[in-house]
Enzyme design. Sequence first.
Site, PDB file in Angstrom:
ATOM      1  N   ASP A   1      -1.930  -5.104  -8.044  1.00 15.56           N
ATOM      2  CA  ASP A   1      -2.695  -4.163  -7.244  1.00 15.56           C
ATOM      3  C   ASP A   1      -4.160  -4.357  -7.646  1.00 15.56           C
ATOM      4  OD1 ASP A   1      -3.258  -1.691  -5.717  1.00 15.56           O
ATOM      5  OD2 ASP A   1      -3.649  -0.867  -7.705  1.00 15.56           O
TER       6      ASP A   1
ATOM      7  N   ASP B   1      -7.219  -1.989  -7.054  1.00 17.73           N
ATOM      8  CA  ASP B   1      -7.958  -0.814  -7.533  1.00 17.73           C
ATOM      9  C   ASP B   1      -7.136  -0.008  -8.529  1.00 17.73           C
ATOM     10  OD1 ASP B   1     -10.123  -1.438  -5.771  1.00 17.73           O
ATOM     11  OD2 ASP B   1      -8.946  -0.589  -4.136  1.00 17.73           O
TER      12      ASP B   1
END
Length: 171
Positions: free
Chosen positions: A11, A13
């Site tokens: 991922d 952020d």
Amino acid sequence: MDEPFDAVLFDRDGTLIRDVPYNGDPDRVTPMPGAREVLRALRARGLRTGVVSNQSGIGRGILAHEQVAAVNARVEELLGPFGTWQICPHHPDEGCACRKPAPGLVLAACEALDVRPERVVVVGDIGADVDAAAAAGASSVLVPTEVTLREEVDRAPRTAPDLESAIGMIL
């Protein structure tokens, strides 16, 4: 996780970089602690890397595709190249097949990297990352942050306190 993996998907952020909501400014990109070292270690071992990221700011009209691309380019400048970037630009209400927790981003990344989902681990900071991995048939490691809900931690099959520990579970 006894089985060796071929690829690690991250991922963006809150996992690779500090989470700045709806960030369209490359100057605001700050790597998470240990991200450079972790990626260096994975690449040195020949594992493929990719990013799977919901970017609803595009669908909400807050960000342009070009802004997200500029931030992603800055991430690569700081952390090195990734084999694939899979971005969901849709608004959460659109019901697309790519937005995590749906498996679309993970499956697209597996196809782009030419790896089977069961040979992939997804590292993320919220339950949607873990759920997307499971829906795609991949493994996962949750690295909680201050935004991770307690119930997401409780139901994650594997958690790690930081990126270095997560990678220690993978290698």
